[in-house]
Design a protein around this motif. Structure first.
Motif, PDB file in Angstrom:
ATOM      1  N   SER A  26     -23.409 -44.384 -29.026  1.00 38.84           N
ATOM      2  CA  SER A  26     -23.862 -43.378 -28.053  1.00 38.84           C
ATOM      3  C   SER A  26     -24.020 -43.983 -26.670  1.00 38.84           C
ATOM      4  O   SER A  26     -23.667 -43.352 -25.666  1.00 38.84           O
ATOM      5  CB  SER A  26     -25.183 -42.773 -28.504  1.00 38.84           C
ATOM      6  N   ILE A  27     -24.542 -45.197 -26.607  1.00 37.10           N
ATOM      7  CA  ILE A  27     -24.679 -45.858 -25.298  1.00 37.10           C
ATOM      8  C   ILE A  27     -23.317 -46.135 -24.700  1.00 37.10           C
ATOM      9  O   ILE A  27     -23.099 -45.935 -23.491  1.00 37.10           O
ATOM     10  CB  ILE A  27     -25.513 -47.150 -25.447  1.00 37.10           C
ATOM     11  N   LEU A  28     -22.374 -46.580 -25.544  1.00 32.74           N
ATOM     12  CA  LEU A  28     -21.023 -46.824 -25.034  1.00 32.74           C
ATOM     13  C   LEU A  28     -20.359 -45.534 -24.569  1.00 32.74           C
ATOM     14  O   LEU A  28     -19.666 -45.511 -23.535  1.00 32.74           O
ATOM     15  CB  LEU A  28     -20.168 -47.497 -26.115  1.00 32.74           C
ATOM     16  N   LEU A  29     -20.541 -44.448 -25.324  1.00 24.91           N
ATOM     17  CA  LEU A  29     -19.930 -43.181 -24.927  1.00 24.91           C
ATOM     18  C   LEU A  29     -20.614 -42.567 -23.715  1.00 24.91           C
ATOM     19  O   LEU A  29     -19.994 -41.804 -22.971  1.00 24.91           O
ATOM     20  CB  LEU A  29     -19.966 -42.196 -26.100  1.00 24.91           C
ATOM     21  N   SER A  30     -21.880 -42.879 -23.484  1.00 25.09           N
ATOM     22  CA  SER A  30     -22.560 -42.314 -22.320  1.00 25.09           C
ATOM     23  C   SER A  30     -22.062 -42.938 -21.023  1.00 25.09           C
ATOM     24  O   SER A  30     -22.233 -42.361 -19.951  1.00 25.09           O
ATOM     25  CB  SER A  30     -24.070 -42.505 -22.444  1.00 25.09           C
TER      26      SER A  30
END
Length: 115
Positions: A26-30
């Motif tokens: 999720s952090i990478l996709l954000s």
């Protein structure tokens, strides 16, 4: 009761691993731009579904099996005390060999100043 570590089963570690991976993804996709940010929603839903499956369908029974009394026997008792006495003797020998060097260290006189 097999597979216990730190008092909890492997399922707790699996749930923690699922949420750590989901948080990292999720952090990478954000950080992405455009419609790739919407990939966070399926990742979090997948983590939620896996968590619910692991919680609602446990593999182990809730009633623990009776535990047989374990008698603890120290088979290395004599060896430990022999090793302890040997280490104590070496320590005392080293101490008594070092003390004369410490107490008999020469003290040199300081030279006098002549004016």
């Amino acid at each position: 009761m097999t597979g216990m570590f730190l008092g909890v089963g492997t399922g707790v570690f699996l749930i923690a691993l699922v949420w750590i991976v989901a948080s990292a993804v999720s952090i990478l996709l954000s950080r992405t731009t455009g419609s790739a940010k919407l990939g966070i929603v399926p990742v979090l839903l997948l983590a939620l579904i896996i968590t619910l499956i692991l919680l609602l369908f446990p593999r182990a029974s809730e009633i623990p099996s009776p535990v047989k009394e374990v008698q603890i026997v120290d088979q290395l008792f004599i060896g430990r005390y022999v090793l302890l006495s040997l280490v104590s003797l070496v320590f005392l020998a080293a101490l008594f060999m070092l003390l004369p060097l410490h107490f008999l260290e020469p003290v040199y006189a300081k030279p006098l100043r002549t004016h």
